[in-house]
Design an enzyme around this catalytic site. Structure first.
Site, mmCIF file in Angstrom:
data_model
loop_
_atom_site.group_PDB
_atom_site.id
_atom_site.type_symbol
_atom_site.label_atom_id
_atom_site.label_comp_id
_atom_site.label_asym_id
_atom_site.label_seq_id
_atom_site.Cartn_x
_atom_site.Cartn_y
_atom_site.Cartn_z
ATOM 1 N N PRO A 1 2.853 35.123 37.599
ATOM 2 C CA PRO A 1 3.495 35.118 36.281
ATOM 3 C C PRO A 1 3.993 33.718 35.929
ATOM 4 O O PRO A 1 4.605 33.048 36.741
ATOM 5 C CB PRO A 1 4.660 36.094 36.459
ATOM 6 C CG PRO A 1 4.187 37.023 37.522
ATOM 7 C CD PRO A 1 3.377 36.180 38.465
ATOM 8 N N GLU A 2 3.706 33.294 34.703
ATOM 9 C CA GLU A 2 4.139 31.973 34.255
ATOM 10 C C GLU A 2 5.352 32.126 33.350
ATOM 11 O O GLU A 2 5.861 33.217 33.137
ATOM 12 C CB GLU A 2 2.980 31.263 33.573
ATOM 13 C CG GLU A 2 1.810 31.008 34.526
ATOM 14 C CD GLU A 2 0.870 29.931 34.033
ATOM 15 O OE1 GLU A 2 1.335 29.003 33.339
ATOM 16 O OE2 GLU A 2 -0.326 30.010 34.339
#
Length: 270
Positions: free
Chosen positions: A2-3
């Site tokens: 996840p960014e």
């Protein structure tokens, strides 16, 4: 992994259900994730009101008077607010019980995430040397230009350096460089101030848009409400290696940079 937009989407999803609530208990089903979970998490959180849910880089912080629970989702972590009676599954490692009758549940199949402790008034070692937030006023063209002087590293590697700017991971670095028309392999120190202005604008625009769209759909990531993100449908280069560029029609090229997969258009990016 996840960014920043996925983590910010998680923060926004959790905040209305967690902020202002009193923590009634902490249940740790294992003593560690990526690192050992400090004893202060279970000892200090019960009885405390959640004063805020913050994000710093890709970390989430649950603030209380004595300190903050510091969380990272790792490769596959997920935080959800669920009814306390929701059956526990294999990879549900932590429950933080709330006075609403719900629990904040941390699920992490690969256990690359973390749950740590930051005492009030202190900054955890993991947050000490981070660069500015990309959506803040501290991230601007002059800052990037000055930081890049004499840097021979590829611009994509430079942009993904968390000491330079936080939260611009592989997906959004590739997309921002495409939007700015900059080839990912170009030396960071060779890029003009004017081109950095275009890059900063691209980073801010793309990250802000991705947040409104719920982030990028990743194999292991779901939003707190169980819905995937939708930004993936709008990617121009990332994951499109070998396909035609949507702007000029040339084939999207691919390679590795900083040990990460890299995609770019040789026509649009110079």
């Amino acid at each position: 992994m996840p960014e920043l937009p996925e983590v910010e989407t998680t923060r926004r999803g959790l905040a209305p259900h967690v902020e202002g609530r009193v923590i009634t208990g902490v249940l740790l089903r294992r003593p560690d994730l990526r690192w050992p979970i400090p004893p202060e998490v279970a000892a200090s959180l019960p009885g405390q009101r959640v004063l805020g849910v913050r994000r710093r880089a890709k970390y989430l912080l649950l603030d209380t008077a004595p300190g903050s629970a510091l969380l990272h989702l790792g490769m596959s972590g997920m935080l959800r607010v669920l009814p306390a009676a929701t059956p526990v599954e294999t990879h549900d490692h932590v429950d933080i019980a709330l006075d609403s009758g719900r629990v904040l549940r941390f699920t992490d199949p690969r256990r690359f995430g973390c749950l740590l402790w930051q005492p009030a008034g202190e900054t955890h070692d993991l947050l000490q040397r981070l660069g500015p937030e990309p959506l803040s006023d501290d991230f601007h063209a002059q800052y990037l230009y000055q930081r890049s002087r004499d840097r021979k590293a590829p611009i994509k590697t430079f942009l993904m350096d968390q000491a330079v700017v936080v939260g611009v991971g592989n997906i959004y670095a590739a997309e921002s460089l495409f939007r700015a028309g900059i080839a990912p392999g170009r030396a960071a120190g060779s890029i003009s101030r004017e081109r950095y202005a275009r890059l900063v604008s691209a980073v801010k625009t793309i990250l802000a848009h991705a947040i409104t769209r719920g982030g990028t759909t990743l194999r292991d990531f779901l939003n707190p409400d169980g819905a995937p993100g939708y930004f993936e449908q709008e990617l121009f280069v990332y994951g499109r290696e070998g396909e035609a560029c949507r702007t000029c029609g040339r084939t999207i090229r691919d390679g590795r940079m900083g040990n990460r997969a890299t995609a770019w258009c040789g026509g649009c990016q110079t």
